[in-house]
Design a protein around this motif. Structure first.
Motif, PDB file in Angstrom:
ATOM      1  N   ILE A  99       0.834  -1.199   0.000  1.00  0.00           N
ATOM      2  CA  ILE A  99       0.000   0.000   0.000  1.00  0.00           C
ATOM      3  C   ILE A  99       0.874   1.256   0.000  1.00  0.00           C
ATOM      4  O   ILE A  99       0.559   2.252  -0.638  1.00  0.00           O
ATOM      5  N   LEU A 100       2.006   1.190   0.678  1.00  0.00           N
ATOM      6  CA  LEU A 100       2.926   2.314   0.698  1.00  0.00           C
ATOM      7  C   LEU A 100       3.487   2.569  -0.698  1.00  0.00           C
ATOM      8  O   LEU A 100       3.532   3.703  -1.164  1.00  0.00           O
ATOM      9  N   PHE A 101       3.865   1.501  -1.382  1.00  0.00           N
ATOM     10  CA  PHE A 101       4.415   1.656  -2.726  1.00  0.00           C
ATOM     11  C   PHE A 101       3.377   2.252  -3.664  1.00  0.00           C
ATOM     12  O   PHE A 101       3.682   3.084  -4.494  1.00  0.00           O
ATOM     13  N   ASP A 102       2.125   1.831  -3.532  1.00  0.00           N
ATOM     14  CA  ASP A 102       1.067   2.373  -4.373  1.00  0.00           C
ATOM     15  C   ASP A 102       0.950   3.881  -4.212  1.00  0.00           C
ATOM     16  O   ASP A 102       0.579   4.585  -5.143  1.00  0.00           O
ATOM     17  N   LYS A 103       1.271   4.381  -3.037  1.00  0.00           N
ATOM     18  CA  LYS A 103       1.168   5.815  -2.762  1.00  0.00           C
ATOM     19  C   LYS A 103       2.381   6.598  -3.258  1.00  0.00           C
ATOM     20  O   LYS A 103       2.282   7.775  -3.535  1.00  0.00           O
ATOM     21  N   VAL A 104       3.543   5.960  -3.353  1.00  0.00           N
ATOM     22  CA  VAL A 104       4.765   6.697  -3.668  1.00  0.00           C
ATOM     23  C   VAL A 104       5.419   6.281  -4.980  1.00  0.00           C
ATOM     24  O   VAL A 104       6.518   6.719  -5.284  1.00  0.00           O
ATOM     25  N   LYS A 105       4.740   5.492  -5.781  1.00  0.00           N
ATOM     26  CA  LYS A 105       5.373   4.931  -6.973  1.00  0.00           C
ATOM     27  C   LYS A 105       5.862   5.970  -7.972  1.00  0.00           C
ATOM     28  O   LYS A 105       6.738   5.696  -8.766  1.00  0.00           O
ATOM     29  N   ASP A 106       5.334   7.178  -7.921  1.00  0.00           N
ATOM     30  CA  ASP A 106       5.748   8.198  -8.881  1.00  0.00           C
ATOM     31  C   ASP A 106       6.751   9.198  -8.325  1.00  0.00           C
ATOM     32  O   ASP A 106       7.019  10.216  -8.939  1.00  0.00           O
ATOM     33  N   LEU A 107       7.316   8.878  -7.152  1.00  0.00           N
ATOM     34  CA  LEU A 107       8.338   9.753  -6.588  1.00  0.00           C
ATOM     35  C   LEU A 107       9.605   9.728  -7.439  1.00  0.00           C
ATOM     36  O   LEU A 107       9.868   8.767  -8.162  1.00  0.00           O
ATOM     37  N   GLU A 108      10.386  10.765  -7.286  1.00  0.00           N
ATOM     38  CA  GLU A 108      11.707  10.795  -7.916  1.00  0.00           C
ATOM     39  C   GLU A 108      12.541   9.666  -7.312  1.00  0.00           C
ATOM     40  O   GLU A 108      12.385   9.344  -6.132  1.00  0.00           O
ATOM     41  N   PRO A 109      13.452   9.069  -8.092  1.00  0.00           N
ATOM     42  CA  PRO A 109      14.278   7.987  -7.549  1.00  0.00           C
ATOM     43  C   PRO A 109      15.021   8.359  -6.266  1.00  0.00           C
ATOM     44  O   PRO A 109      15.128   7.547  -5.354  1.00  0.00           O
ATOM     45  N   SER A 110      15.510   9.579  -6.166  1.00  0.00           N
ATOM     46  CA  SER A 110      16.232   9.961  -4.949  1.00  0.00           C
ATOM     47  C   SER A 110      15.289  10.006  -3.745  1.00  0.00           C
ATOM     48  O   SER A 110      15.701   9.702  -2.621  1.00  0.00           O
ATOM     49  N   ASP A 111      14.013  10.349  -3.970  1.00  0.00           N
ATOM     50  CA  ASP A 111      13.039  10.339  -2.880  1.00  0.00           C
ATOM     51  C   ASP A 111      12.692   8.906  -2.470  1.00  0.00           C
ATOM     52  O   ASP A 111      12.487   8.628  -1.291  1.00  0.00           O
ATOM     53  N   VAL A 112      12.634   8.004  -3.444  1.00  0.00           N
ATOM     54  CA  VAL A 112      12.399   6.593  -3.134  1.00  0.00           C
ATOM     55  C   VAL A 112      13.575   6.064  -2.315  1.00  0.00           C
ATOM     56  O   VAL A 112      13.386   5.345  -1.337  1.00  0.00           O
ATOM     57  N   GLU A 113      14.781   6.468  -2.689  1.00  0.00           N
ATOM     58  CA  GLU A 113      15.956   6.050  -1.930  1.00  0.00           C
ATOM     59  C   GLU A 113      15.837   6.508  -0.473  1.00  0.00           C
ATOM     60  O   GLU A 113      16.071   5.730   0.458  1.00  0.00           O
ATOM     61  N   SER A 114      15.454   7.758  -0.265  1.00  0.00           N
ATOM     62  CA  SER A 114      15.301   8.278   1.100  1.00  0.00           C
ATOM     63  C   SER A 114      14.254   7.496   1.871  1.00  0.00           C
ATOM     64  O   SER A 114      14.459   7.146   3.036  1.00  0.00           O
ATOM     65  N   LEU A 115      13.128   7.211   1.225  1.00  0.00           N
ATOM     66  CA  LEU A 115      12.067   6.444   1.868  1.00  0.00           C
ATOM     67  C   LEU A 115      12.560   5.053   2.264  1.00  0.00           C
ATOM     68  O   LEU A 115      12.318   4.590   3.378  1.00  0.00           O
ATOM     69  N   LEU A 116      13.286   4.402   1.374  1.00  0.00           N
ATOM     70  CA  LEU A 116      13.780   3.054   1.666  1.00  0.00           C
ATOM     71  C   LEU A 116      14.808   3.073   2.783  1.00  0.00           C
ATOM     72  O   LEU A 116      14.887   2.141   3.584  1.00  0.00           O
ATOM     73  N   ARG A 117      15.577   4.125   2.868  1.00  0.00           N
ATOM     74  CA  ARG A 117      16.533   4.247   3.978  1.00  0.00           C
ATOM     75  C   ARG A 117      15.785   4.332   5.311  1.00  0.00           C
ATOM     76  O   ARG A 117      16.205   3.737   6.308  1.00  0.00           O
ATOM     77  N   VAL A 118      14.679   5.066   5.325  1.00  0.00           N
ATOM     78  CA  VAL A 118      13.875   5.171   6.542  1.00  0.00           C
ATOM     79  C   VAL A 118      13.289   3.810   6.906  1.00  0.00           C
ATOM     80  O   VAL A 118      13.323   3.391   8.066  1.00  0.00           O
ATOM     81  N   ILE A 119      12.762   3.098   5.923  1.00  0.00           N
ATOM     82  CA  ILE A 119      12.208   1.759   6.173  1.00  0.00           C
ATOM     83  C   ILE A 119      13.293   0.845   6.736  1.00  0.00           C
ATOM     84  O   ILE A 119      13.072   0.135   7.713  1.00  0.00           O
ATOM     85  N   ARG A 120      14.477   0.883   6.127  1.00  0.00           N
ATOM     86  CA  ARG A 120      15.580   0.041   6.606  1.00  0.00           C
ATOM     87  C   ARG A 120      15.925   0.400   8.055  1.00  0.00           C
ATOM     88  O   ARG A 120      16.142  -0.472   8.889  1.00  0.00           O
ATOM     89  N   MET A 121      15.943   1.694   8.340  1.00  0.00           N
ATOM     90  CA  MET A 121      16.259   2.151   9.697  1.00  0.00           C
ATOM     91  C   MET A 121      15.245   1.608  10.706  1.00  0.00           C
ATOM     92  O   MET A 121      15.618   1.113  11.766  1.00  0.00           O
ATOM     93  N   PHE A 122      13.959   1.646  10.362  1.00  0.00           N
ATOM     94  CA  PHE A 122      12.934   1.111  11.253  1.00  0.00           C
ATOM     95  C   PHE A 122      13.103  -0.391  11.438  1.00  0.00           C
ATOM     96  O   PHE A 122      12.997  -0.903  12.538  1.00  0.00           O
ATOM     97  N   GLU A 123      13.345  -1.100  10.346  1.00  0.00           N
ATOM     98  CA  GLU A 123      13.473  -2.558  10.436  1.00  0.00           C
ATOM     99  C   GLU A 123      14.715  -2.988  11.198  1.00  0.00           C
ATOM    100  O   GLU A 123      14.725  -4.040  11.822  1.00  0.00           O
ATOM    101  N   GLU A 124      15.760  -2.172  11.141  1.00  0.00           N
ATOM    102  CA  GLU A 124      16.978  -2.498  11.879  1.00  0.00           C
ATOM    103  C   GLU A 124      16.907  -2.004  13.319  1.00  0.00           C
ATOM    104  O   GLU A 124      17.819  -2.236  14.099  1.00  0.00           O
ATOM    105  N   GLY A 125      15.813  -1.312  13.650  1.00  0.00           N
ATOM    106  CA  GLY A 125      15.610  -0.846  15.017  1.00  0.00           C
ATOM    107  C   GLY A 125      16.467   0.324  15.435  1.00  0.00           C
ATOM    108  O   GLY A 125      16.797   0.472  16.596  1.00  0.00           O
ATOM    109  N   LYS A 126      16.808   1.151  14.485  1.00  0.00           N
ATOM    110  CA  LYS A 126      17.652   2.316  14.799  1.00  0.00           C
ATOM    111  C   LYS A 126      16.811   3.551  14.978  1.00  0.00           C
ATOM    112  O   LYS A 126      15.800   3.744  14.460  1.00  0.00           O
TER     113      LYS A 126
END
Length: 131
Positions: free
Chosen positions: A104-131
């Motif tokens: 559902i998150l991807f459906d909302k952000v699929k048209d973001l600029e690649p650099s914005d997708v990168e930032s979003l994925l970094r945040v997701i990784r940070m949450f999953e790694e518990g940082k």
């Protein structure tokens, strides 16, 4: 937005100059690309196919602005991440998986600029790694 606008947008996203795109697509100079982007020159189908390939998109997208791939600019985002931060690819894959709870998150952000997708994925990784 027309064909030239979409070519310019994708060319800029990929960080290519007009001359680099000309070289990769068989045009002699950046003037041809400039004229195509400004709508002063039509582009033959065989050249449009080559431009689409170089820009990591489809002819359909360049002509209509619509992606046949429901994932929007997934391919462009993936290519960007392969060079920017390959460790984020698994997160992009999970985000785009139709069976993922994060879809559902991807459906909302699929048209973001690649650099914005990168930032979003970094945040997701940070949450999953518990940082």
């Amino acid at each position: 937005m027309n064909v030239g606008d979409r070519i310019k947008r994708l060319r800029d996203r990929k960080g290519l100059t007009q001359q680099e795109l000309a070289d990769k697509t068989g045009y002699k100079s950046k003037v041809a690309i400039s004229k195509i982007e400004s709508g002063q020159r039509d582009i033959p189908r065989h050249k449009l196919e080559r431009v689409a390939e170089v820009l990591g998109t489809t002819v359909e997208y360049l002509e209509t602005g619509k992606n046949i791939n429901e994932l929007g600019e997934f391919g462009l985002n993936r290519k960007y991440l392969e060079s920017a931060d390959p460790d984020l690819i698994p997160y992009l894959d999970e985000l785009s998986n139709p069976n993922s709870k994060k879809r559902i998150l991807f459906d909302k952000v699929k048209d973001l600029e690649p650099s914005d997708v990168e930032s979003l994925l970094r945040v997701i990784r940070m949450f999953e790694e518990g940082k």
